[in-house]
Design a protein around this motif. Structure first.
Motif, PDB file in Angstrom:
ATOM      1  N   LYS A  78      26.071  17.741  -2.168  1.00 10.95           N
ATOM      2  CA  LYS A  78      27.510  17.648  -1.933  1.00 10.95           C
ATOM      3  C   LYS A  78      27.826  16.368  -1.162  1.00 10.95           C
ATOM      4  CE  LYS A  78      30.977  20.450   0.456  1.00 10.95           C
ATOM      5  NZ  LYS A  78      31.137  21.712   1.174  1.00 10.95           N
ATOM      6  N   THR A 127      35.596  13.050 -14.782  1.00  9.38           N
ATOM      7  CA  THR A 127      34.445  13.719 -14.178  1.00  9.38           C
ATOM      8  C   THR A 127      33.262  13.690 -15.149  1.00  9.38           C
ATOM      9  OG1 THR A 127      35.940  15.199 -13.004  1.00  9.38           O
ATOM     10  CG2 THR A 127      33.646  15.864 -13.122  1.00  9.38           C
ATOM     11  N   VAL A 180      28.486   8.959  -8.257  1.00  8.42           N
ATOM     12  CA  VAL A 180      29.884   9.280  -8.526  1.00  8.42           C
ATOM     13  C   VAL A 180      30.721   9.026  -7.270  1.00  8.42           C
ATOM     14  CG1 VAL A 180      31.479  11.183  -9.021  1.00  8.42           C
ATOM     15  CG2 VAL A 180      29.446  10.877 -10.411  1.00  8.42           C
ATOM     16  N   ALA A 181      30.199   9.430  -6.105  1.00  3.60           N
ATOM     17  CA  ALA A 181      30.919   9.188  -4.849  1.00  3.60           C
ATOM     18  C   ALA A 181      31.093   7.690  -4.608  1.00  3.60           C
ATOM     19  CB  ALA A 181      30.182   9.841  -3.687  1.00  3.60           C
ATOM     20  N   GLU A 188      31.316  14.364   0.511  1.00  2.00           N
ATOM     21  CA  GLU A 188      32.732  14.525   0.832  1.00  2.00           C
ATOM     22  C   GLU A 188      33.324  13.153   1.140  1.00  2.00           C
ATOM     23  OE1 GLU A 188      33.641  17.597   3.665  1.00  2.00           O
ATOM     24  OE2 GLU A 188      31.855  18.724   3.093  1.00  2.00           O
ATOM     25  N   VAL A 244      28.553  17.197 -12.885  1.00  2.00           N
ATOM     26  CA  VAL A 244      29.148  17.022 -11.559  1.00  2.00           C
ATOM     27  C   VAL A 244      30.494  17.726 -11.547  1.00  2.00           C
ATOM     28  CG1 VAL A 244      30.070  15.312  -9.936  1.00  2.00           C
ATOM     29  CG2 VAL A 244      27.993  14.813 -11.181  1.00  2.00           C
ATOM     30  N   THR A 245      30.815  18.364 -10.413  1.00  2.00           N
ATOM     31  CA  THR A 245      32.144  18.955 -10.256  1.00  2.00           C
ATOM     32  C   THR A 245      32.860  18.246  -9.123  1.00  2.00           C
ATOM     33  OG1 THR A 245      31.312  20.661  -8.768  1.00  2.00           O
ATOM     34  CG2 THR A 245      31.466  21.232 -11.099  1.00  2.00           C
ATOM     35  N   ILE A 246      34.103  17.884  -9.368  1.00  2.74           N
ATOM     36  CA  ILE A 246      34.925  17.210  -8.362  1.00  2.74           C
ATOM     37  C   ILE A 246      36.100  18.117  -8.046  1.00  2.74           C
ATOM     38  CG2 ILE A 246      36.335  15.194  -7.840  1.00  2.74           C
ATOM     39  CD1 ILE A 246      34.645  13.606  -9.806  1.00  2.74           C
ATOM     40  N   VAL A 305      25.299  12.607  -7.941  1.00  3.50           N
ATOM     41  CA  VAL A 305      26.370  12.931  -6.989  1.00  3.50           C
ATOM     42  C   VAL A 305      26.676  11.710  -6.124  1.00  3.50           C
ATOM     43  CG1 VAL A 305      26.946  14.330  -4.958  1.00  3.50           C
ATOM     44  CG2 VAL A 305      25.950  15.406  -6.964  1.00  3.50           C
ATOM     45  N   ILE A 311      38.251  14.619  -1.053  1.00  4.34           N
ATOM     46  CA  ILE A 311      37.595  14.757  -2.354  1.00  4.34           C
ATOM     47  C   ILE A 311      36.196  15.296  -2.101  1.00  4.34           C
ATOM     48  CG2 ILE A 311      36.822  13.583  -4.445  1.00  4.34           C
ATOM     49  CD1 ILE A 311      38.850  11.353  -3.744  1.00  4.34           C
ATOM     50  N   ILE A 325      32.555  16.208  -4.029  1.00  6.53           N
ATOM     51  CA  ILE A 325      31.758  16.006  -5.232  1.00  6.53           C
ATOM     52  C   ILE A 325      30.497  16.850  -5.081  1.00  6.53           C
ATOM     53  CG2 ILE A 325      30.566  14.309  -6.655  1.00  6.53           C
ATOM     54  CD1 ILE A 325      32.605  12.415  -4.778  1.00  6.53           C
ATOM     55  N   GLU A 326      30.217  17.728  -6.068  1.00  4.94           N
ATOM     56  CA  GLU A 326      29.053  18.605  -6.006  1.00  4.94           C
ATOM     57  C   GLU A 326      28.287  18.553  -7.321  1.00  4.94           C
ATOM     58  OE1 GLU A 326      30.187  22.309  -3.256  1.00  4.94           O
ATOM     59  OE2 GLU A 326      31.494  22.070  -4.999  1.00  4.94           O
TER      60      GLU A 326
END
Length: 177
Positions: free
Chosen positions: A84, A117, A144-145, A86, A121-123, A141, A131, A133-134
């Motif tokens: 995760k 997305t 993407v962040a 944040e 990955v789930t946002i 992860v 935001i 991101i997991e």
């Protein structure tokens, strides 16, 4: 001796590992992940734990030993708890919201930024300035962040932009008369 490499990776309840040659596949409640180790290390599953040992004492084998063990541990962590990141958004008028699978960012540009997305990955955006991101893959992860943060990195004068939660932004003093 690698201090990281010589520790075994314990498999928690509900997680299974299959080794096929130099590749390992770990199954858990959050999904399936795999990793292909180099020929410099040997992987083995013994007594509910995965051990990584070097083949020989060459410099490359010792380098791959600790790295391979860390990769295997990340597989196990990913399929059990996941990873995760944040992000926080600071700035007047800067906000984020989810629209289906698209993250819509308003970052002071003349247009909105739409971020699709990626798979795996789930946002989520629980607040307009937050935001989350997991996912099960730590590298994905983090990437993407970093891609989202790249749209408006925090600037040093007012601190406006997208930052990681808890990140300290070095602030500069403005012009003096």
């Amino acid at each position: 001796m690698s201090r990281i490499g010589k520790r075994p990776v314990v498999l928690p309840q509900g997680v299974t590992a299959n080794i096929d040659g130099q590749s390992i596949e770990v199954k858990g409640p959050k999904g399936v992940r795999s990793f292909a180790a180099t020929d410099d290390v040997t992987l083995a599953v013994e007594d509910g734990a995965i051990t990584v040992t070097p083949r020989g004492s060459s410099k490359r084998a010792r380098q791959q030993w600790g790295m391979s063990r860390s990769m295997v541990e990340n597989l196990v962590t990913g399929v059990t708890t996941g990873f995760k990141k944040e992000l926080e958004i600071q700035g007047v008028g800067y906000r984020a919201q989810m629209q289906g699978k698209t993250l819509r960012l308003q970052l002071g540009y003349s247009h909105d930024v739409n971020f699709e997305t990626p798979e795996g990955v789930t946002i989520t955006a629980p607040k307009q300035t937050e935001i989350i991101i997991e996912g099960v893959d730590q590298q994905q992860v983090g990437q993407v962040a970093a891609n989202i943060r790249e749209w408006r990195a925090p600037e040093p004068y007012k601190g406006k932009g997208i930052r990681y939660k808890g990140e300290r932004v070095f602030r500069k003093e403005g012009k003096k008369k």
